[in-house]
Design a protein around this motif. Structure first.
Motif, short mmCIF file in Angstrom:
data_model
loop_
_atom_site.label_atom_id
_atom_site.label_comp_id
_atom_site.label_asym_id
_atom_site.label_seq_id
_atom_site.Cartn_x
_atom_site.Cartn_y
_atom_site.Cartn_z
N GLY A 136 60.35 90.53 83.25
CA GLY A 136 59.54 89.33 83.09
C GLY A 136 59.75 88.42 84.28
N VAL A 137 58.66 87.85 84.80
CA VAL A 137 58.79 86.89 85.91
C VAL A 137 58.18 85.57 85.48
CG1 VAL A 137 58.76 88.68 87.69
CG2 VAL A 137 56.60 87.59 87.03
N PHE A 138 58.72 84.50 86.07
CA PHE A 138 58.24 83.16 85.73
C PHE A 138 58.39 82.28 86.96
CE2 PHE A 138 58.45 79.00 83.54
CZ PHE A 138 57.35 79.12 82.72
N GLY A 139 57.41 81.43 87.22
CA GLY A 139 57.49 80.53 88.36
C GLY A 139 56.85 79.20 88.03
N VAL A 140 57.39 78.12 88.63
CA VAL A 140 56.83 76.79 88.42
C VAL A 140 56.73 76.08 89.76
CG1 VAL A 140 56.99 74.62 87.14
CG2 VAL A 140 58.09 76.65 86.22
N TYR A 141 55.63 75.34 89.95
CA TYR A 141 55.50 74.45 91.11
C TYR A 141 55.11 73.06 90.60
CZ TYR A 141 54.16 72.27 95.42
OH TYR A 141 54.10 71.41 96.49
N SER A 142 55.86 72.06 91.04
CA SER A 142 55.55 70.69 90.62
C SER A 142 55.65 69.75 91.81
CB SER A 142 56.54 70.25 89.54
OG SER A 142 56.36 68.88 89.27
N ARG A 143 54.80 68.73 91.87
CA ARG A 143 54.92 67.72 92.93
C ARG A 143 55.95 66.67 92.54
NH1 ARG A 143 48.80 66.37 93.67
NH2 ARG A 143 48.08 68.31 94.54
N ASN A 144 56.13 66.49 91.25
CA ASN A 144 56.92 65.33 90.81
C ASN A 144 58.18 65.67 90.01
OD1 ASN A 144 54.72 63.68 91.72
ND2 ASN A 144 53.62 64.43 89.91
N ASP A 145 58.12 66.74 89.23
CA ASP A 145 59.20 66.97 88.26
C ASP A 145 60.22 67.97 88.78
OD1 ASP A 145 57.66 65.40 86.61
OD2 ASP A 145 56.65 67.12 85.69
N VAL A 187 62.16 71.25 87.90
CA VAL A 187 61.60 72.30 87.03
C VAL A 187 62.57 73.43 86.65
CG1 VAL A 187 59.27 71.88 87.91
CG2 VAL A 187 60.70 73.62 89.01
N ALA A 188 63.82 73.36 87.13
CA ALA A 188 64.72 74.50 86.92
C ALA A 188 64.94 74.79 85.43
CB ALA A 188 66.05 74.26 87.62
N GLU A 189 65.03 73.73 84.63
CA GLU A 189 65.26 73.97 83.20
C GLU A 189 64.03 74.62 82.56
OE1 GLU A 189 66.36 70.58 80.86
OE2 GLU A 189 67.36 71.83 79.36
N GLU A 190 62.85 74.31 83.08
CA GLU A 190 61.64 74.94 82.55
C GLU A 190 61.63 76.44 82.84
OE1 GLU A 190 58.28 71.97 81.59
OE2 GLU A 190 58.18 72.42 83.73
N ILE A 191 62.22 76.82 83.97
CA ILE A 191 62.35 78.26 84.26
C ILE A 191 63.18 78.92 83.16
CG2 ILE A 191 63.33 79.98 85.84
CD1 ILE A 191 60.91 78.79 87.10
N TYR A 192 64.25 78.26 82.80
CA TYR A 192 65.13 78.80 81.75
C TYR A 192 64.34 79.00 80.45
CZ TYR A 192 69.28 79.28 78.78
OH TYR A 192 70.24 79.75 77.91
N LEU A 193 63.56 77.98 80.08
CA LEU A 193 62.81 78.04 78.82
C LEU A 193 61.71 79.11 78.90
CD1 LEU A 193 62.64 74.20 78.16
CD2 LEU A 193 64.08 75.89 76.99
#
Ligand code: SF4
Length: 472
Positions: A3-12, A14-20
């Motif tokens: 499973g792969v997951f990625g996040v891009y944010s301008r403001n927040d 996001v590392a904990e969101e990767i965990y979730l």
């Protein structure tokens, strides 16, 4: 499968969101988990470890990281062994800056690619195929990372769905045949990429669309930029086994609800006469109830019970605190795992006739052990129904069925399988019914593990030449 997951944010951050997000994808891999991000000094950082997500990563530590873009991975090994050095993401700092990659699938020309790279001086740290993509980038020091990645992806052969972190943002890409799913989601200004859309639900992220086969998507402060690879295969190869077993039922892949597809497989299994069957004398006409093999057969069993108008009973109980047997690496652990994990309810089976529904038979170990436990309950008869066709061929595209020797249907008739499992009758869903249950045109699906219809790709010398042309 991974499973792969990625996040891009301008403001927040996001590392904990990767965990979730990885928590929602845990069913795709339980051997290792990891996360990569780029820090304020433009350096790549990687944290990874063996085991389940909570064993491999510390959520409270991730909640303190100041990363606005990150990628994550949960792994089940299909290429390379189950070792920490093969855990992903894989990161490096090279001539063009920091880069990290997480990959779901198998590069089918990895052998040739590795040979070409080693002849150019590359030293591999892992035995997995993903590292090759990083080396290909490093061997193009004068090209911008996105262009170097694009050339790399044209040179490698299926199957991949990847997330890549470069200094300029988050990149998501899917091979031109689209073997493995990859979804795009959005919440406010934040963009998310996941192997399955189920990972978005937990985070309140809206599903936007699937990443297209052959698409390279760059997400950065300028928004989204989509590039198409110059390869037009003329057909799709989305893995049909994702709908049968791999994906979570609350995921939607290419507009198809996995849950609805599975339930339809169960319905068709109950009424179809097209699939391969064996009856030892006793038919399923005397059945008292339908029971799923939990959890893999649950949704198809619901459809089967609905169609056959028989009661649905959760008669095999699953211990929820041990993992899926199919994705545990050794046979011995797998067998012990079945006994720990699945137990029939004696009162429900005693003196009754049961239809047991499962999604597939790969090795036959799980079904054989569960049926023998059911027999110990002094059941009248057990009829096994499988909501996919016999798995007769290995998968070379990222699922762990590497040799025909592992597949009982490759060397045994349906009658022999029924006998070795110990059931009174055994029926499989036909290929036609499986494809129609999914609802996508047959030429958009891979069905190779059922019918041996593999993708004809570059091989040997031709593949080596394609790898070398990456660096022209
Ligand atoms: S061979 Fe089977 S498991 Fe592999 S990609 Fe094709 S359908 Fe999926």
């Amino acid at each position: 499968m991974c499973g792969v997951f990625g996040v891009y944010s301008r403001n927040d951050y996001v590392a904990e969101e990767i965990y979730l997000g990885l928590a929602a994808l845990q069913h795709r891999g339980q051997e290792s988990a990891g996360i990569a991000w780029i820090d304020e000094d433009r350096r790549i950082n990687v944290l990874k470890g063996m085991g389940l997500l909570h064993e491999a990563l510390d959520q409270s530590l991730l909640s303190k990281l100041t990363a606005r873009a990150a990628i994550g991975h949960v792994r089940y090994s299909t290429a390379g062994g189950s070792h920490e050095q093969n855990a992903q993401p894989i990161g490096a700092n090279y001539a063009q800056g920091p880069v990290a990659i997480a990959h779901n699938g198998n590069l089918t020309n990895f052998k040739e690619l590795r040979e070409v790279l080693e002849n150019r001086g590359a030293i591999f740290q892992s035995t997995g195929d993903t590292e090759a993509i990083l080396h290909v980038l490093a061997h193009q020091p004068n090209r911008r990372p996105l262009e170097a990645l694009r050339r790399a992806l044209i040179g490698v052969s299926a199957a991949y769905s990847i997330v890549v972190l470069i200094e300029d943002g988050l990149v998501a890409a899917r091979d031109p045949w689209g073997f493995r799913p990859l979804s795009l989601g959005r919440r406010g200004d934040n963009y998310y990429v996941a192997s399955e859309s189920c990972a978005f639900n937990l985070l309140g992220v809206s599903f936007v669309r699937d990443i297209e086969p052959g698409e390279i998507l760059l997400i950065n402060e300028r928004g989204l930029s989509s590039y198409k690879m110059p390869l037009t295969p003329g057909c799709g190869r989305l893995c049909s086994f994702e709908f049968v077993y791999l994906a979570r039922p609350d995921s939607v892949i290419e507009g198809i609800s996995v849950y609805m597809a599975r339930r339809e497989m169960g319905r068709r299994l109950a009424k179809s006469t097209r699939g391969e069957c064996f009856f030892s004398g006793s038919t399923s006409g005397d059945a008292d109830f339908v029971a799923p093999m939990p959890d893999s057969g649950t949704t198809a069993a619901l459809g089967y019970a609905e169609e056959s108008r028989l009661p649905y009973e959760a008669a095999v109980v699953r211990n929820r605190y041990v993992g899926r047997t199919f994705i545990q690496p050794t046979q011995r652990v797998r067998e012990l795992g079945v006994r720990i994990k699945l137990n029939p309810s004696p009162d429900l089976f005693r003196d009754r006739s049961a239809i047991l529904v499962d999604d597939s038979i790969v090795r036959g170990t799980t079904a054989g052990l569960v049926v023998s436990m059911i027999r110990e309950c002094r059941t009248r008869s057990v009829h096994l129904r499988i909501s996919s066709p016999p798995v007769r061929y290995p998968c070379f595209y990222g699922i762990d069925t590497p040799s025909k020797g592992d597949l009982t249907a490759a060397s045994h008739t349906v009658g022999e399988i029924a006998e070795s499992i110990g059931v009174d009758s055994l029926c499989y869903l036909s290929l036609e019914d499986m494809v129609e249950s999914i609802g996508l045109p047959g030429d958009r699906l891979c069905t190779a593990c059922f019918d041996g219809d593999y993708l004809r790709e570059r091989e040997g010398e031709e593949s080596r030449n394609a790898c070398e042309r990456i660096f022209d």
